[in-house]
Design a protein around this motif. Structure first.
Motif, PDB file in Angstrom:
ATOM      1  N   THR A 128      16.808  36.394  -6.843  1.00 34.28           N
ATOM      2  CA  THR A 128      17.576  35.201  -7.180  1.00 34.28           C
ATOM      3  C   THR A 128      16.960  33.997  -6.481  1.00 34.28           C
ATOM      4  O   THR A 128      16.778  34.005  -5.259  1.00 34.28           O
ATOM      5  N   ILE A 129      16.644  32.984  -7.277  1.00 36.97           N
ATOM      6  CA  ILE A 129      16.060  31.743  -6.767  1.00 36.97           C
ATOM      7  C   ILE A 129      17.134  30.666  -6.801  1.00 36.97           C
ATOM      8  O   ILE A 129      17.749  30.428  -7.844  1.00 36.97           O
ATOM      9  N   HIS A 130      17.385  30.028  -5.661  1.00 39.12           N
ATOM     10  CA  HIS A 130      18.400  28.982  -5.534  1.00 39.12           C
ATOM     11  C   HIS A 130      17.702  27.627  -5.351  1.00 39.12           C
ATOM     12  O   HIS A 130      16.784  27.511  -4.528  1.00 39.12           O
ATOM     13  N   ASN A 131      18.162  26.628  -6.099  1.00 40.48           N
ATOM     14  CA  ASN A 131      17.669  25.267  -5.898  1.00 40.48           C
ATOM     15  C   ASN A 131      18.635  24.542  -4.972  1.00 40.48           C
ATOM     16  O   ASN A 131      19.756  24.220  -5.350  1.00 40.48           O
ATOM     17  N   ARG A 132      18.186  24.291  -3.758  1.00 43.13           N
ATOM     18  CA  ARG A 132      19.016  23.601  -2.768  1.00 43.13           C
ATOM     19  C   ARG A 132      18.654  22.115  -2.647  1.00 43.13           C
ATOM     20  O   ARG A 132      19.120  21.443  -1.727  1.00 43.13           O
ATOM     21  N   SER A 133      17.809  21.634  -3.544  1.00 48.17           N
ATOM     22  CA  SER A 133      17.397  20.229  -3.486  1.00 48.17           C
ATOM     23  C   SER A 133      18.286  19.391  -4.408  1.00 48.17           C
ATOM     24  O   SER A 133      19.150  19.912  -5.112  1.00 48.17           O
ATOM     25  N   ASP A 134      18.042  18.084  -4.407  1.00 47.05           N
ATOM     26  CA  ASP A 134      18.861  17.173  -5.196  1.00 47.05           C
ATOM     27  C   ASP A 134      18.182  16.750  -6.484  1.00 47.05           C
ATOM     28  O   ASP A 134      18.566  15.751  -7.111  1.00 47.05           O
ATOM     29  N   LEU A 163       7.793  22.352   2.102  1.00 46.48           N
ATOM     30  CA  LEU A 163       8.136  21.073   1.474  1.00 46.48           C
ATOM     31  C   LEU A 163       6.913  20.187   1.293  1.00 46.48           C
ATOM     32  O   LEU A 163       6.858  19.372   0.368  1.00 46.48           O
ATOM     33  N   ALA A 164       5.920  20.338   2.165  1.00 42.04           N
ATOM     34  CA  ALA A 164       4.693  19.551   2.024  1.00 42.04           C
ATOM     35  C   ALA A 164       3.907  19.980   0.786  1.00 42.04           C
ATOM     36  O   ALA A 164       3.242  19.157   0.146  1.00 42.04           O
ATOM     37  N   ALA A 165       3.977  21.262   0.447  1.00 42.89           N
ATOM     38  CA  ALA A 165       3.242  21.781  -0.704  1.00 42.89           C
ATOM     39  C   ALA A 165       4.067  21.770  -1.980  1.00 42.89           C
ATOM     40  O   ALA A 165       3.520  21.675  -3.092  1.00 42.89           O
ATOM     41  N   TYR A 166       5.375  21.833  -1.827  1.00 36.84           N
ATOM     42  CA  TYR A 166       6.299  22.021  -2.954  1.00 36.84           C
ATOM     43  C   TYR A 166       7.606  21.343  -2.534  1.00 36.84           C
ATOM     44  O   TYR A 166       8.398  21.941  -1.798  1.00 36.84           O
ATOM     45  N   PRO A 167       7.820  20.088  -2.955  1.00 34.20           N
ATOM     46  CA  PRO A 167       8.877  19.253  -2.366  1.00 34.20           C
ATOM     47  C   PRO A 167      10.281  19.569  -2.880  1.00 34.20           C
ATOM     48  O   PRO A 167      10.993  18.688  -3.362  1.00 34.20           O
ATOM     49  N   PHE A 168      10.665  20.825  -2.742  1.00 35.15           N
ATOM     50  CA  PHE A 168      11.995  21.263  -3.172  1.00 35.15           C
ATOM     51  C   PHE A 168      12.572  22.203  -2.116  1.00 35.15           C
ATOM     52  O   PHE A 168      11.874  23.100  -1.628  1.00 35.15           O
ATOM     53  N   ALA A 169      13.828  22.001  -1.788  1.00 33.31           N
ATOM     54  CA  ALA A 169      14.528  22.924  -0.899  1.00 33.31           C
ATOM     55  C   ALA A 169      14.994  24.124  -1.721  1.00 33.31           C
ATOM     56  O   ALA A 169      15.595  23.955  -2.786  1.00 33.31           O
TER      57      ALA A 169
END
Length: 284
Positions: free
Chosen positions: A147-153, A122-128
């Motif tokens: 499969t890549i999942h975006n768990r961020s908002d 998250l420090a390098a790439y601010p996405f869950a």
């Protein structure tokens, strides 16, 4: 775990997967970037892997199938700006350097490797995120589906690629077919004739092509062929050699270097969504 997936200590610590029907073998090192270090197809060892270099954890791995995420190549100054904040994101991202989780697929047809976001990422790439990569040996081929999942908002931009190293007998007697006539020479970041780059395989090359179809690596000494069968959007091809190593990297990427900055083929996932990218390597 069933005996199709076993933990081994020699010639280095790894997990060994043997397909229950066709007998093809994979070696996987989940704690070192989820790397597949060996793919034995029939009697042929397809992948190049430098065990001596691997034994020194201070050095980057040369061989196997490193995973490139969340970028392929590098960014200007190694910086990714998100919402006005600069984040340091090094070349090819962090997936190849982090520990992954490994499990056998339910039908035992292959393995699943998983990587989730952490405070470090998250420090390098601010996405869950969650990345799930399924690797399946099939008759005379290897299928890799991720499969890549975006768990961020918030919307999550990314690129994804693989950096597999393939054994060849002699770089001077190695050919590639199916590439486009023009390419981007990464060593100079300039447009170039692909044939000119291919003539310099024994000297060392690094270039990206946008082929219209499959790309075939041909070893004229052994007669062996390996075909990268693209699936959109992972249908760009990077070719890299590092003499005197007897290997060619034939890499499927979703986007070129600096894609997340330039927007060229940048992939973006909305919050709570996912995307699957895949490719197939066939041997003959």
């Amino acid at each position: 775990m069933p005996m199709t997936l076993t933990q081994q200590t020699a010639p280095y610590a790894h997990w060994e997967y043997v397909h229950p029907e066709i007998g093809d073998r994979l070696r996987i090192i989940p704690e070192r970037g989820g790397i597949v270090s060996e793919w034995r197809c029939g009697e042929r060892e397809v992948l190049y892997f430098d065990q001596e270099r691997y034994a020194d954890p201070a050095k980057s791995i040369r061989g196997g199938i490193p995973v490139l995420f969340p970028i392929c190549g590098n960014l200007p100054g190694d910086l990714l700006q998100v919402n006005g904040v600069d984040h340091t994101l090094k070349q090819h991202g962090f997936a190849r350097n982090l520990p992954w989780q490994l499990q056998l697929l339910d039908d035992q047809s292959g393995v699943r490797l998983s990587l989730s976001s952490t405070d470090e990422t998250l420090a390098a790439y601010p996405f869950a995120f969650l990345v799930e990569m399924e690797v399946r040996p099939v008759a005379m081929a290897l299928e890799i589906s991720t499969t890549i999942h975006n768990r961020s908002d918030q919307p999550m931009p990314f690129s994804f690629g693989l950096h597999p190293y393939f054994n060849v007998s002699d770089l001077g007697q190695t050919r590639l077919t199916g590439l486009a006539e023009r390419c981007l020479n990464h060593l100079e970041m300039a447009d170039a004739a692909t044939d000119g780059q291919l003539s310099r395989l024994p000297e060392g090359v690094d270039f990206l092509c946008r082929p219209a179809g499959d790309v075939t690596l041909i070893d004229d000494v052994s007669g062996a062929q390996l075909q990268l069968q693209h699936q959109e959007p992972m249908d760009l091809t990077v070719v890299w050699t590092e003499p005197p190593r007897k290997m060619v990297c034939l890499e499927p990427w979703t986007g070129p270097r600096q894609s997340l900055v330039s927007g060229d083929r940048k992939l973006v996932l909305d919050p709570g969504t996912q995307q699957t990218v895949a490719c197939r390597y066939a041997v003959s």
